[in-house]
Design a protein around this motif. Structure first.
Motif, PDB file in Angstrom:
ATOM      1  N   ARG A 248      36.566 -85.932  44.727  1.00  0.00           N
ATOM      2  CA  ARG A 248      35.443 -85.131  44.210  1.00  0.00           C
ATOM      3  C   ARG A 248      34.940 -84.150  45.263  1.00  0.00           C
ATOM      4  O   ARG A 248      34.655 -82.984  44.963  1.00  0.00           O
TER       5      ARG A 248
ATOM      6  N   GLU B 164      35.277 -79.959  44.782  1.00  0.00           N
ATOM      7  CA  GLU B 164      34.105 -79.095  44.677  1.00  0.00           C
ATOM      8  C   GLU B 164      34.269 -77.789  45.442  1.00  0.00           C
ATOM      9  O   GLU B 164      33.556 -76.819  45.184  1.00  0.00           O
TER      10      GLU B 164
ATOM     11  N   LEU C 260      37.775 -92.244  38.970  1.00  0.00           N
ATOM     12  CA  LEU C 260      37.436 -90.879  38.567  1.00  0.00           C
ATOM     13  C   LEU C 260      37.356 -90.750  37.052  1.00  0.00           C
ATOM     14  O   LEU C 260      36.529 -90.002  36.522  1.00  0.00           O
TER      15      LEU C 260
ATOM     16  N   GLU D 157      39.785 -81.062  35.242  1.00  0.00           N
ATOM     17  CA  GLU D 157      38.357 -81.196  34.968  1.00  0.00           C
ATOM     18  C   GLU D 157      38.039 -80.662  33.580  1.00  0.00           C
ATOM     19  O   GLU D 157      38.340 -79.521  33.252  1.00  0.00           O
TER      20      GLU D 157
END
Length: 210
Positions: A128, A132, A156, A180
């Motif tokens: 994560r 980002e 996740l 995502e």
């Protein structure tokens, strides 16, 4: 547009061939593993990754370096991507483990080793954290280890811990692809050795790529 993460397992080592528990022991790639890393690098480079992050253990770091050489990117090392610690089992074969610790072997819980929930937490947090930093349609390659990747992916995806064993392992230099979506990360490919193909189906929009 959506971000993607390729979770790549390191290439083969001698201990893989001998079926020894590696854990945190720093074992190098063997000749086959070096060749596997080069093949995976030539394929994954076509996906134009933005970032490469690897475990600090040399079998993963050297696999990542193969991709770095063909992409021109640098490799960032993250200790949180290490394999599950094996405690007293590191360096032992499955036969030796089952003979010496039959009860622990049945539960696959090494004396002095790492708890699966702790591994899942640190690996998923690392993925994560690095994801980002991607652009909205960027690709991250995470080079790690079989158990670490499987457990990190399970967390996740928000799977309950009792369902984590349903997610199979990865072969050497095979990878899984996460994408995502609107409701979190989805597993698009698992234990793959070929590049992901666009998915066309009659499934719901949430189950298909964005």
């Amino acid at each position: 547009m959506s971000r993607r993460v390729v979770c790549l397992r390191h290439g083969q080592t001698l201990w893989n061939v001998e079926r020894r528990f590696q854990g945190h022991t720093d074992i190098p790639l063997d000749e086959t593993g070096i060749a596997q890393a080069a093949r995976a690098a030539s394929m994954l480079a076509t996906l134009r990754p933005e970032l490469i992050v690897a475990s600090d253990l040399q079998r993963a770091a050297d696999t990542a370096d193969a991709l770095a050489r063909v992409t021109g990117l640098s490799v960032t090392v993250d200790e949180d991507l290490r394999e599950r610690g094996g405690g007293e089992w590191e360096g032992l074969t499955r036969e030796e483990i089952s003979a010496g610790w039959p009860r622990e072997f049945a539960a696959w819980e090494a004396p002095g080793g790492e708890d699966v929930a702790d591994v899942a937490k640190r690996v998923s947090a690392s993925v994560r954290r690095w994801a980002e930093r991607l652009s909205p349609d960027g690709l991250l390659v995470v080079v790690s280890h079989g158990a670490a990747i499987r457990l990190g992916i399970a967390r996740l995806m928000g799977l309950p811990q009792e369902h984590w064993p349903a997610l199979g392992g990865l072969g050497n230099c095979s990878w899984s692809v996460l994408q995502e979506g609107r409701k979190g990360w989805r597993l698009m490919e698992h234990n793959a050795g070929t590049l992901p193909e666009p998915i066309q189906s009659d499934d719901s929009p949430e189950a298909a790529p964005s």
